[in-house]
Every structure is written in C-alpha cells, then in structure tokens.
Scaffold this motif. Structure first.
Motif, PDB file in Angstrom:
ATOM      1  N   ALA A 137       0.820  -1.218   0.000  1.00 17.30           N
ATOM      2  CA  ALA A 137       0.000   0.000   0.000  1.00 17.30           C
ATOM      3  C   ALA A 137       0.851   1.264   0.000  1.00 17.30           C
ATOM      4  CB  ALA A 137      -0.942  -0.009   1.202  1.00 17.30           C
ATOM      5  N   ARG A 138       1.932   1.280   0.741  1.00 17.94           N
ATOM      6  CA  ARG A 138       2.788   2.464   0.773  1.00 17.94           C
ATOM      7  C   ARG A 138       3.521   2.660  -0.549  1.00 17.94           C
ATOM      8  NH1 ARG A 138       0.385   5.490   4.373  1.00 17.94           N
ATOM      9  NH2 ARG A 138       0.525   4.711   6.505  1.00 17.94           N
ATOM     10  N   GLN A 139       3.981   1.577  -1.139  1.00 22.17           N
ATOM     11  CA  GLN A 139       4.627   1.700  -2.450  1.00 22.17           C
ATOM     12  C   GLN A 139       3.633   2.186  -3.493  1.00 22.17           C
ATOM     13  OE1 GLN A 139       5.879  -1.942  -4.410  1.00 22.17           O
ATOM     14  NE2 GLN A 139       7.614  -0.908  -5.378  1.00 22.17           N
ATOM     15  N   HIS A 140       2.376   1.706  -3.377  1.00 26.80           N
ATOM     16  CA  HIS A 140       1.348   2.113  -4.339  1.00 26.80           C
ATOM     17  C   HIS A 140       1.097   3.616  -4.289  1.00 26.80           C
ATOM     18  CE1 HIS A 140      -1.953   1.373  -7.096  1.00 26.80           C
ATOM     19  NE2 HIS A 140      -2.741   2.126  -6.334  1.00 26.80           N
ATOM     20  N   GLU A 141       1.232   4.200  -3.115  1.00 27.29           N
ATOM     21  CA  GLU A 141       1.068   5.652  -2.995  1.00 27.29           C
ATOM     22  C   GLU A 141       2.101   6.393  -3.851  1.00 27.29           C
ATOM     23  OE1 GLU A 141       1.462   6.463   1.129  1.00 27.29           O
ATOM     24  OE2 GLU A 141      -0.432   5.481   1.687  1.00 27.29           O
ATOM     25  N   GLN A 142       3.234   5.744  -4.082  1.00 29.42           N
ATOM     26  CA  GLN A 142       4.304   6.378  -4.865  1.00 29.42           C
ATOM     27  C   GLN A 142       4.214   6.062  -6.353  1.00 29.42           C
ATOM     28  OE1 GLN A 142       6.262   8.522  -3.204  1.00 29.42           O
ATOM     29  NE2 GLN A 142       5.009   7.950  -1.419  1.00 29.42           N
ATOM     30  N   VAL A 143       3.918   4.801  -6.687  1.00 29.02           N
ATOM     31  CA  VAL A 143       3.985   4.391  -8.093  1.00 29.02           C
ATOM     32  C   VAL A 143       2.637   4.445  -8.808  1.00 29.02           C
ATOM     33  CG1 VAL A 143       5.981   2.936  -7.629  1.00 29.02           C
ATOM     34  CG2 VAL A 143       3.699   1.906  -7.602  1.00 29.02           C
ATOM     35  N   GLY A 144       1.539   4.302  -8.068  1.00 26.00           N
ATOM     36  CA  GLY A 144       0.221   4.347  -8.694  1.00 26.00           C
ATOM     37  C   GLY A 144      -0.092   3.100  -9.500  1.00 26.00           C
TER      38      GLY A 144
END
Length: 461
Positions: A23-30
């Motif tokens: 979830a945290r990585q998704h905030e960056q990469v979309g």
C-alpha cells in the motif's frame, strides 16, 4: 466522458486499498489502469497494448471480449437479473449449469453447491466436511491436511489451508486444526542424491507419519491442487498422487481436489484430476468456469459426502449455509455458456496442442545462465530464475530477479506474474501458436535484460 489517466490514477491512490499490493509503495507508483480488452490483449488508458500472459488471474479462458459470454450476460440481465436459491427456490441457469458440471465431472459426483469465489468455496467445503462428520458420528474428525506452498484462498479458513507465508503473515492464520506437509517440488526440495521416486516415497511416508502421529481418527481430509498454481506452478512428481491417495483411502480420509486454476482445459484435459489420475470425493472449481466474466465457483460432492449433509439438514430443518449470490442467474448463465464454448470449440484439445508448443519453446531456454528450471503441463508453465544454476541461489534475496523481469516484460507489452523468482505463464485457451511465440519472444528479451542487470548487481568478489 471518461476521466483522463492522470486523474484516474490520482483518485485510485487516494481511495483504493489494493489486494496483493504494497500500500505504501502504491502511494508512490500508482496503478496501471486497464481500460479495455480484445482477444488475449488488454489496453491501458494510454492505448498501450499488452499480451495478457496470465489470463488475468489464471482465469480468462476465452479472452477479453467473447461475444457469446457478453450476450449470455446481457440476455440474462434482461430476463432475470437476480434471484436466489434459498428455501426451495431455483432458476434455469443454475439448474442447467449444475447438470452440465455433473455431466463432465472427472469422477461420479452427486450434487453442486455454488459460491462467488474459490476462497468462499474452500471455506464452504471445510464447513461441509465438519458438518458431515458431525452428522455421521465422527465429530473428532476435524483436522485438514494441506501442503506448504499450496494456495486455496484468503478467507480465515481458506487461508489456513493455504501454505504461503505472504497470505498468513500478520493475519493470525493458520487456525488450529490445519496441518501442512511438504511441497512436492523435486527441484527445490529433493535431497542430494535422492531420485524423484525416492522423493515421492519420502513425501508419502511423511503424510502417513503425520496421520499416525495426530491420530487417523482426527483427520478429516487431505486437500490439494492437482498442479500447484500460485505456489509456483509445481508439477507433482510421477506417482505422487497415486501414493497420496492410497494413504488417504487406507485411513478413510477424504480427498479434496482444488481445481480452481487447473479446471476447464488448463492442463490439456478438462480437469487436472484427469491429467494426474486423481479421484476426489470433493472438487472445487472457479476462475475458468466463467472465464471470470462473472464471479462464481462451484463445489462438486460425491454421494457419500452428500448423504451425511442431507441427513443433517433434515434433522435440523435446514442447511444453515449459503450466500446471497450463490448460483446467481447471470453468473451461472455466463458460466454455462463458457463451458459450452470450451466444448464446442474443442479448446481443451487446442490447449493441449499449443500448450505443448509453449512447453517446448520454454524448455529450449533451459541452458540459459539465469534459468534454473522450466516446468509446467499443458497451457500453464513457469521458469524459475537463479543466479547460480548449481546452488540454485537467487540474487541476494528471493524475488529480486522475478520482480525485475516481470517489470521488463510489462515494459515490452506483456503482463506476466513473478512468484518469487518463478515467472508464470498461463495464457488464454484461445491463444494461437503465433501468440505463444510472441509471449516467448518477449520473455527472451526480458530475460536477457534481466541477466545483464543481475550481472551489474553482483557484489564485488
């Protein structure tokens, strides 16, 4: 008017919690936003085309725009968009689909119970087994044996059947009473100097020892995928299922086959049970049942299992289990049409033919310095990547090679899946030889890029 891709991506990051995602990585990469599909291809919001080499999630047998499935859904929505199966109610699509599944089942089966997903189905099966054993005077038989690296779903019960750490860490599963024996992967778990037959014998002995240790009178069922999918496309060694079943029959333990990935042609037969000689008491199917055009799963039970459940429901006055969407008319109509297309278009035979071509093309890469093992059956395969072919070691940490290669493949227009360092292939049943060749070509390009990247990542000696 559709929102543009930038606006959609921003909204997704703000409002979505994605499954199987950091979830945290998704905030960056979309997200990669998929807008439409055609045949074995999908297209993102920028119009870029991708070969879907994983059939979505091992599941889109007929591709992404099959006219017959779309019409079946549309017609049923116009006629009866919803009705339930509770309290003696029924509708034609669920009746006809149940009849079809009993007709094509790999062994004699008696009844079909519908759920919305494979996870729900496996959760339901465990409850049914417990319910039946209470009914027939075996209340102590409640333990279920599954396998390390198995995948059977993500509800609390089905995740307890599952044997993958990523599905269990932090969730307080497995629950008590769920046991796991070794994964039947000879390449990874065979001992030095051990033959494949000796490996199989060892796994059979392990199962029997566990049964004796726990007490056979406490074991209800052995649970397994014919071929393990999400655990890495693990093909059981020769004689494995024959020996496992013999032990289960010896101790009167039910055999449950999870066909959620293997069913409907994936292994070159209609069911994986046919490919590997399994005669289950209970069979679960989903995914390719409807080509995932609608959420649906089906549980098939034999007469002996049904008898105990039916008697207990009569004693209690009801079978106190079911879902609002169990046997949903649109889902069952689409699934019925999907099975008919598979049969009428001879797609099982087609999958066996092009599956052989896929296996042959991938096995030709066995000599590559990054390729540790190529494995698979029919139209499902995996290539396991290693940095050292002799020691089978990864690049510093398991998953780095797989993640990098999958990202390169996506850049080149192919969606695949890395399971650790094993790259999976599970293209739709409708794929052509030319499309299989293109899948392999993109993989080879990505493999070479991964090799050069991996060499640059090596620590200085």
């Amino acid at each position: 008017m559709n929102k543009n891709s930038t606006t959609l991506a921003k909204s997704d990051i703000q409002h979505h919690l994605h499954p199987y995602t950091d979830a945290r990585q998704h905030e960056q990469v979309g997200p990669l936003i998929i807008e439409r599909g055609e045949g074995i291809y999908v297209y993102d919001t920028d119009g870029k085309q991708y070969i879907e080499a994983m059939s979505g999630l091992w599941s889109v047998a007929l591709g992404f725009n099959n006219a017959r499935l779309i019409k079946a859904a549309t017609d049923q929505l116009s006629k009866l968009p919803f009705y339930h199966l509770f309290t003696h109610k029924a509708h034609a699509p669920s009746i006809e689909l149940a009849e079809k599944l009993i007709e094509i089942a790999p062994v004699p089966m008696s009844k079909v119970f519908f759920t919305n997903s494979g996870s729900e189905a496996n959760d339901t099966v465990v409850k049914m087994i417990w319910y039946r054993n209470n009914a027939i005077g075996r209340p102590e038989r409640k333990k279920i044996i599954s396998r390390v690296n198995a995948y059977h779903g993500i509800t609390a019960v089905s995740a307890s059947l599952t044997g993958l750490p990523a599905n269990q860490r932090g969730f307080d599963v497995p629950l008590p009473g769920f046991l796991h024996v070794s994964c039947p992967h000879f390449y990874r778990y065979g001992k030095p100097g051990e033959s494949e037959e000796q490996f199989t014998d060892r796994l059979a002995e392990e199962l029997e020892s566990l049964i004796v240790q726990e007490g056979a009178h406490t074991i209800a069922a052995f649970y397994g995928e014919p071929l393990m999918g999400a655990g890495g496309v693990i093909v059981p060694p020769k004689g494995y299922w024959e020996k496992i079943q013999a032990i289960c029959r010896k101790y009167d333990i039910l055999v449950v086959a999870d066909e959620v990935i293997c069913g409907f042609g994936r292994t070159g037969k209609m069911f994986g049970c046919e490919t590997f000689g399994i005669r289950p008491d209970i069979l679960i199917t989903s995914k390719q049942l409807s080509s995932s055009y609608q959420p649906i799963a089906a549980i098939l039970i034999n007469e002996a299992v049904y008898r105990g459940i039916a008697d207990q429901s009569h004693t209690f006055g009801t079978l106190g289990h079911g879902f609002t969407g169990s046997g949903h008319p649109v889902a069952t109509a689409v699934a019925l049409e999907n099975v008919r297309v598979i049969q009428e278009d001879n797609l099982v035979e087609h999958a066996a033919k092009i599956g052989s071509h896929l296996q042959e093309r991938l096995r030709a890469l066995q000599g590559h310095p990054l390729v540790g093992e190529v494995r698979g059956v029919g139209l499902i395969a995996a290539v396991e990547l290693v940095m050292n072919r002799d020691t089978k070691q990864p690049l510093m940490a398991v998953g780095r090679l797989g993640k990098y290669l999958a990202s390169r493949a996506q850049e080149h227009g192919m969606i695949t899946r890395a399971m650790g360092d094993a790259i999976a292939f599970c293209p739709p049943l409708i794929s052509s030889v030319q499309e299989i060749d293109r899948i392999v070509e993109i993989f080879i390009t990505s493999l070479e890029e991964t090799y050069h990247w991996a060499e640059s990542q090596k620590e200085p000696e």
